[in-house]
Design an enzyme around this catalytic site. Structure first.
Site, PDB file in Angstrom:
ATOM      1  N   ASP B 137       0.846  -1.209   0.000  1.00 62.31           N
ATOM      2  CA  ASP B 137       0.000   0.000   0.000  1.00 62.31           C
ATOM      3  C   ASP B 137       0.877   1.253   0.000  1.00 62.31           C
ATOM      4  OD1 ASP B 137      -2.062   1.799   0.274  1.00 62.31           O
ATOM      5  OD2 ASP B 137      -2.967   0.806   2.004  1.00 62.31           O
ATOM      6  N   HIS B 229      -9.844  -1.179  -7.590  1.00 65.76           N
ATOM      7  CA  HIS B 229      -9.576   0.034  -6.806  1.00 65.76           C
ATOM      8  C   HIS B 229      -8.617   0.978  -7.537  1.00 65.76           C
ATOM      9  CE1 HIS B 229      -9.099   2.480  -3.189  1.00 65.76           C
ATOM     10  NE2 HIS B 229      -7.796   2.270  -3.164  1.00 65.76           N
TER      11      HIS B 229
HETATM   12  C1  HEM Z   1      -9.119   0.674   3.669  1.00 61.46           C
HETATM   13  C2  HEM Z   1      -9.170   1.421   2.587  1.00 61.46           C
HETATM   14  C3  HEM Z   1      -8.169   1.365   1.455  1.00 61.46           C
HETATM   15  C4  HEM Z   1      -7.296   0.384   1.131  1.00 61.46           C
HETATM   16  C5  HEM Z   1      -7.068  -0.943   1.824  1.00 61.46           C
HETATM   17  C6  HEM Z   1      -6.581   0.833  -0.044  1.00 61.46           C
HETATM   18  C7  HEM Z   1      -5.595   0.095  -0.675  1.00 61.46           C
HETATM   19  C8  HEM Z   1      -4.927   0.514  -1.804  1.00 61.46           C
HETATM   20  C9  HEM Z   1      -3.926  -0.263  -2.486  1.00 61.46           C
HETATM   21  C10 HEM Z   1      -3.452  -1.635  -2.062  1.00 61.46           C
HETATM   22  C11 HEM Z   1      -3.497   0.460  -3.531  1.00 61.46           C
HETATM   23  C12 HEM Z   1      -2.451   0.041  -4.559  1.00 61.46           C
HETATM   24  C13 HEM Z   1      -1.070   0.404  -4.172  1.00 61.46           C
HETATM   25  C14 HEM Z   1      -0.822   1.862  -4.151  1.00 61.46           C
HETATM   26  O1  HEM Z   1      -0.700   2.507  -5.192  1.00 61.46           O
HETATM   27  O2  HEM Z   1      -0.770   2.399  -3.052  1.00 61.46           O
HETATM   28  C15 HEM Z   1      -4.227   1.695  -3.528  1.00 61.46           C
HETATM   29  C16 HEM Z   1      -4.074   2.706  -4.447  1.00 61.46           C
HETATM   30  C17 HEM Z   1      -4.734   3.906  -4.385  1.00 61.46           C
HETATM   31  N1  HEM Z   1      -5.720   4.254  -3.499  1.00 61.46           N
HETATM   32 FE1  HEM Z   1      -6.400   3.156  -2.001  1.00 61.46          FE
HETATM   33  N2  HEM Z   1      -7.030   2.064  -0.394  1.00 61.46           N
HETATM   34  C18 HEM Z   1      -8.009   2.423   0.488  1.00 61.46           C
HETATM   35  C19 HEM Z   1      -8.721   3.600   0.492  1.00 61.46           C
HETATM   36  C20 HEM Z   1      -8.542   4.625  -0.405  1.00 61.46           C
HETATM   37  C21 HEM Z   1      -9.267   5.863  -0.384  1.00 61.46           C
HETATM   38  C22 HEM Z   1     -10.339   6.257   0.619  1.00 61.46           C
HETATM   39  C23 HEM Z   1      -8.790   6.599  -1.422  1.00 61.46           C
HETATM   40  C24 HEM Z   1      -9.165   7.990  -1.878  1.00 61.46           C
HETATM   41  C25 HEM Z   1     -10.315   8.521  -1.779  1.00 61.46           C
HETATM   42  C26 HEM Z   1      -7.772   5.828  -2.081  1.00 61.46           C
HETATM   43  C27 HEM Z   1      -7.049   6.272  -3.155  1.00 61.46           C
HETATM   44  C28 HEM Z   1      -6.082   5.540  -3.781  1.00 61.46           C
HETATM   45  C29 HEM Z   1      -5.313   6.054  -4.885  1.00 61.46           C
HETATM   46  C30 HEM Z   1      -5.381   7.449  -5.478  1.00 61.46           C
HETATM   47  C31 HEM Z   1      -4.461   5.011  -5.277  1.00 61.46           C
HETATM   48  C32 HEM Z   1      -3.450   5.048  -6.410  1.00 61.46           C
HETATM   49  C33 HEM Z   1      -4.136   4.730  -7.693  1.00 61.46           C
HETATM   50  C34 HEM Z   1      -3.166   4.766  -8.866  1.00 61.46           C
HETATM   51  O3  HEM Z   1      -2.954   5.860  -9.365  1.00 61.46           O
HETATM   52  O4  HEM Z   1      -2.651   3.710  -9.200  1.00 61.46           O
HETATM   53  N3  HEM Z   1      -7.647   4.632  -1.432  1.00 61.46           N
HETATM   54  N4  HEM Z   1      -5.097   1.713  -2.439  1.00 61.46           N
END
Ligand code: HEM
Ligand SMILES: [Cu+2]
Lengths: 171, 319
Positions: B137, B229
């Site tokens: 993450d 996601h």
């Molecule tokens: C428990 C809640 C969440 C989990 C477990 C989670 C998990 C992840 C994971 C595993 C990734 C892929 C690795 C990375 O690029 O960091 C990711 C990407 C991302 N997450 Fe989350 N996330 C959560 C909540 C959120 C929320 C609330 C937002 C925004 C409103 C968000 C926005 C993003 C964004 C912008 C990316 C990068 C996307 C990209 O450009 O590739 N996430 N998240």
């Protein structure tokens, strides 16, 4: 570019990271002086106008002779005395130190809650948390020291018990 | 406020160099800096209470509500945030106590939420941390120190006090691990669009490979599914990006063993209205991850720019 940016570590420790870069205040006094460091004044529910509080800090004597803290003065208080805490009849009580507080040659003495302190009584103004007062430390055997930025720190305990009790009678 | 900030500024700078704070009743606990850090943020309610609305940075204000929200008061809002971090739990606890003690003449504690990341040394430098769902993450983040990061995170205009500062969106997001654990590896990977093993996109080999959102399986389906996601969260224009810094949290499990875990999810940006909100709206519409994650706390804070010696945090705001 915002100035903060370059100080960012590899995570978001940003604003605090800036603070970590603050150079430490040079700690060593030149030979042969009396210095007071880490000083503060207690801010509590007692430290209001008419009330009392105390000033604390570390006094370091790098001269070759003993010096004695015999008193002090401040616009914030009507009466300033050098106090110590001691066991009297099984209770911790504070009293004026006869002849003042000796800071032996080459040594440091820390004024701290529950220990020696510079007592301020009959406060003329409230001593508030985060505010500052000016305090003069009156020494025998050394120049007096004026600290213009003694900051009010919230603190509990220490001499408070006694303050509310027999303070007035002893002084 | 200025007197409060005076005390906090001095405390934080001492703790960050491993020294006891002034008037510390337990100076022996100042055993080292342990990368201690803390910053202070101000919520929309504080600006309102002090009549300082005109000093709010552009785009800053209470978040709208989202369909996924199941927010609880006990984890939400607040006038002033102190975010405290350290590599050692004893150092953290001692520092926190000092900062709270010096805040009590001015405020009371609304909540304290503690979170954690890896023990230093557990993850090789450069590797992103894993959250409690097992995912890598934090991959697709602007790189701290880069020009890109500066543009995403640090505010350049508006009221003087906020220049060089940023906006924080803080969400407490619960994870439903019992149902998540029933998924097989392939399904878990499709939910995110990245591999569990090393965080590589499903269309790549290494963590840092750029995801190919157009790639399709021979059967015509996108390799990174439409509900994934990262597809939903990835930027749709030049502005809707942020710096995410998630911490894990863990409270006591229920008597039946159901874990109470999730993320203290934080994102830093110049303008939450242009950056966080559009992304959260897209995720609110469609994101399969929502099946296993529930926002239960939410707050937003404006964070003043860094300071030099002799300055006080947010001095220009409260003078
Ligand atoms: C428990 C809640 C969440 C989990 C477990 C989670 C998990 C992840 C994971 C595993 C990734 C892929 C690795 C990375 O690029 O960091 C990711 C990407 C991302 N997450 Fe989350 N996330 C959560 C909540 C959120 C929320 C609330 C937002 C925004 C409103 C968000 C926005 C993003 C964004 C912008 C990316 C990068 C996307 C990209 O450009 O590739 N996430 N998240
Ligand atoms: Cu006394």
């Amino acid at each position: 570019m915002p100035p903060a940016a370059d100080n960012l570590g590899n995570d978001m420790r940003k604003i605090a990271a800036l603070l970590t870069l603050l150079p430490l205040l040079a700690g060593c006094a030149p030979q042969g002086t009396v210095e007071i460091t880490d000083y503060w004044v207690k801010s509590s529910e007692m430290s209001t106008q008419g009330g009392m509080t105390a000033v604390y800090g570390t006094i370091t004597n790098t001269t070759g002779d003993d010096v004695v803290l015999i008193g002090g003065s401040t616009d914030a208080a009507g009466v300033v005395e050098v106090h110590q805490m001691s066991m009297i009849g099984g209770e911790m009580k504070m009293q004026e130190i006869d002849g003042g507080l000796v800071i032996p040659a080459g040594q440091s003495v820390t004024l701290e809650p529950g220990g020696d302190h510079l007592m301020l009584m009959m406060l003329k103004t409230d001593v508030v948390a985060g505010g500052t007062i000016e305090v003069l430390f009156d020494f025998e055997g050394a120049e007096d020291i004026i600290l213009s930025d003694v900051v009010g720190k919230p603190a509990e305990g220490g001499d408070e018990e006694y303050h509310s009790g027999e303070m007035e009678m002893d002084n | 406020m200025l007197r409060w900030m005076t005390l906090l500024t001095d405390d934080i700078s001492r703790l960050a160099s491993g020294e006891p704070i002034l008037a510390d009743p337990n100076p022996e606990l100042a055993i080292g800096a342990a990368r201690f850090s803390a910053y202070v943020g101000f919520g929309p309610s504080l600006f309102r209470k002090l009549g300082l609305e005109s000093q709010m940075p552009s785009g800053f204000g209470p978040l709208p509500s989202f369909k996924v929200d199941q927010l609880q008061d006990q984890f939400s809002g607040g006038d002033v945030l102190i975010h405290i971090a350290a590599d050692d739990p004893i150092v953290l606890s001692h520092g926190t106590r000092g900062l709270i003690r010096d805040s009590l003449p001015f405020a009371s504690v609304r909540y304290s939420q503690s979170g954690f990341a890896h023990t230093p040394g557990m993850v090789p430098a450069g590797l992103t941390h894993r959250n409690l769902m097992g995912q890598v993450d934090g991959t697709a983040n602007p790189k701290p120190g880069s020009e890109d990061f500066n543009e995403v995170v640090w505010i350049e205009d508006g009221p003087a006090w906020i220049q060089g500062g940023t906006q924080l969106v803080f969400r407490r997001i619960a994870m439903q691990l019992n149902t998540w654990d029933q998924l097989g590896t392939a399904s878990k990977e499709e939910v995110i669009g990245r591999k569990l093993s090393n965080g590589a996109p499903l269309t790549g080999v290494n963590e840092e490979d750029a995801p190919d959102f157009a790639a399709r399986h021979p059967n015509g389906l996108t390799v990174i599914p439409d509900f994934a996601h990262i597809r939903r969260a990835s930027p749709q224009n030049v502005t809707d990006r942020m710096f995410r810094r998630p911490f894990s949290y863990e409270a006591s499990p229920a008597s039946d063993g159901t874990p109470d875990v999730g993320l203290l999810w934080t994102a830093y940006q110049r303008d939450m209205t242009k950056q966080f909100i559009p992304v959260q709206r897209r995720l609110d519409e469609l994101d399969l991850l929502n099946e296993w994650t529930v926002p239960i706390g939410s707050a937003e804070f404006a964070i003043a720019g860094g300071i030099a010696r002799g300055e006080i945090i947010a001095q220009a705001l409260f003078s």
